[in-house]
Design an enzyme around this catalytic site. Structure first.
Site, PDB file in Angstrom:
ATOM      1  N   ASN A  60     -14.398   9.653   8.665  1.00 45.16           N
ATOM      2  CA  ASN A  60     -15.262   9.003   9.837  1.00 45.16           C
ATOM      3  C   ASN A  60     -16.201   9.698  10.540  1.00 45.16           C
ATOM      4  O   ASN A  60     -16.935   9.351  10.648  1.00 45.16           O
ATOM      5  CB  ASN A  60     -14.519   7.927  10.093  1.00 45.16           C
ATOM      6  CG  ASN A  60     -14.389   6.367   8.991  1.00 45.16           C
ATOM      7  OD1 ASN A  60     -15.475   6.268   8.476  1.00 45.16           O
ATOM      8  ND2 ASN A  60     -13.463   5.722   9.356  1.00 45.16           N
ATOM      9  N   HIS A  92      -5.038   5.463   5.014  1.00 43.88           N
ATOM     10  CA  HIS A  92      -6.312   4.591   5.319  1.00 43.88           C
ATOM     11  C   HIS A  92      -7.342   4.829   4.051  1.00 43.88           C
ATOM     12  O   HIS A  92      -7.408   5.851   3.087  1.00 43.88           O
ATOM     13  CB  HIS A  92      -7.209   5.968   6.512  1.00 43.88           C
ATOM     14  CG  HIS A  92      -9.041   4.932   5.718  1.00 43.88           C
ATOM     15  ND1 HIS A  92      -9.422   6.212   6.426  1.00 43.88           N
ATOM     16  CD2 HIS A  92      -9.461   3.809   6.721  1.00 43.88           C
ATOM     17  CE1 HIS A  92     -10.728   5.898   7.222  1.00 43.88           C
ATOM     18  NE2 HIS A  92     -10.525   4.523   6.526  1.00 43.88           N
ATOM     19  N   GLU A 126      -7.185   8.904   2.490  1.00 44.61           N
ATOM     20  CA  GLU A 126      -6.620   9.449   3.704  1.00 44.61           C
ATOM     21  C   GLU A 126      -5.203   9.627   3.900  1.00 44.61           C
ATOM     22  O   GLU A 126      -5.431   8.623   4.444  1.00 44.61           O
ATOM     23  CB  GLU A 126      -8.142   9.576   4.460  1.00 44.61           C
ATOM     24  CG  GLU A 126      -8.296  10.757   5.294  1.00 44.61           C
ATOM     25  CD  GLU A 126      -9.516  10.422   6.120  1.00 44.61           C
ATOM     26  OE1 GLU A 126      -9.777   9.316   6.499  1.00 44.61           O
ATOM     27  OE2 GLU A 126     -10.231  11.701   6.238  1.00 44.61           O
ATOM     28  N   SER A 159      -8.822   2.719  10.803  1.00 45.51           N
ATOM     29  CA  SER A 159     -10.334   3.805   9.991  1.00 45.51           C
ATOM     30  C   SER A 159     -10.122   4.805  11.161  1.00 45.51           C
ATOM     31  O   SER A 159     -10.923   5.614  11.687  1.00 45.51           O
ATOM     32  CB  SER A 159     -11.191   2.733   9.889  1.00 45.51           C
ATOM     33  OG  SER A 159     -11.753   1.584  10.702  1.00 45.51           O
TER      34      SER A 159
END
Ligand code: 3HC
Length: 283
Positions: free
Chosen positions: A191, A141, A153, A120
């Site tokens: 994130n 991801h 992702e 992540s």
């Protein structure tokens, strides 16, 4: 390249979810765990999550059995990755650990095998550079709960080649997910946007602006988020949130990513959210 067989390294929350969606979409899975007890635990979780889907009539009992039959457990990484098209690494967020896993995978896997990481926050480019195949190395991801969340992702490292990006994008579609391609910068997109919101929600508690349930109500009812940011932080794990904020802070050197002191204190106290039974809420 068509992905017919894949190995997933790590059967924790993300790893077992990734095995679940691959196996449900006709890809044979080699699930690797450190010992047989952990491997069995991962399969038991997949079994439970498939049961939820049977109860909700999303799949029938025979689809569940077919899915479970496609999952083979291993405790030896080299043996598990020897003949697969793709390896997805989903071990804890620690660069040295991931580097060690990829050294073994790189040596044992076929030349054509694509190496993907579900990290992540760790740099894809930096991890890729520890292997002999940075062109065939990529970020894939997933989001928790993996069987439910529609996004993958797809993170392109500096040297990731076009064929690898295309194969992973197509594979994500085959899993009934929506791939979004992003470049390799700290936190990627997900994130980088999510963690400052969670951090700001924690600052609201730290500064006494509101109670956790009130901050969460504001975001649920006012912004239609399925979970408020503090409930989500507990769900993700406060240690994971802190690690990602540190990666953003170190990577951009920008004080806007500075982790809230309350988050640091809660992690120090071992209050990590759902997994320890206490975070911003009791679970
Ligand atoms: N496996 C299979 N199905 C599952 C599941 C699982 N593990 N968990 C939940 N479900 C299904 C349920 O069966 C239910 O199905 P239905 O729609 O057919 O009824 C549906 O998902 C919703 O679940 P629930 O009814 O139990 O509960 P909620 O409606 O409260 O939804 C939630 C739960 C899906 C977790 C929802 O609250 C949500 O979307 N929360 C936000 C999650 C999120 O933001 N995840 C991303 C975290 S960030 C991340 O992972 C990246 C990392 O890098 C940090």
């Amino acid at each position: 390249m068509d992905i017919k067989k894949a190995a997933v390294i790590g059967g924790g929350t993300m790893g077992n979810g990734i095995c679940h969606v691959f196996a449900m979409n006709e890809i044979t899975i080699h699930l690797v765990e450190m010992n047989q007890e952990l491997a069995n635990k991962a399969v038991a979780t997949i079994d439970q999550n498939l049961d939820r889907m049977v109860t909700k009539e999303k799949i029938d009992e025979s689809k569940k059995e077919e899915t479970l039959d496609r999952i083979i457990t291993f405790t030896d990484t080299a043996e598990a990755v020897a003949k697969v098209d793709l390896v997805v690494e989903a071990v804890p967020e620690n660069f040295e650990l991931k580097k060690k896993v990829f050294a073994e995978v790189d040596q044992a896997a076929l030349d054509k095998t694509i190496l993907a990481t579900n990290t992540s926050s760790i740099s894809i480019t930096k991890l890729a550079a520890t292997t002999s195949r940075p062109g065939q190395f990529i970020g894939m991801h997933f989001f928790n709960p993996v069987p439910v969340m529609k996004l993958v992702e797809v993170v392109r490292g500096l040297d990731t080649n076009e064929e690898t990006v295309n194969t992973i994008t197509e594979t994500a579609r085959l899993l009934d997910k929506n791939p979004v391609e992003v470049a390799d910068y700290p936190g990627f997109v997900s994130n980088r946007v999510l963690m400052p919101m969670i951090n700001e929600a924690i600052y609201c508690i730290y500064e006494g602006v509101a109670e956790p349930q009130d901050v969460d109500q504001v975001m649920k009812l006012g912004m239609a988020h399925p979970m408020g940011p503090l409930r989500l932080a507990d769900f993700i794990g406060l240690d994971v949130c802190l690690d990602i904020l540190n990666v953003l802070h170190d990577g951009f050197k920008d004080p806007k990513y500075r982790p809230c002191p309350l988050l640091v204190k809660m992690v120090d106290a071992g209050k990590l959210g759902d997994k320890t039974g206490e975070g911003f809420y009791e679970h």
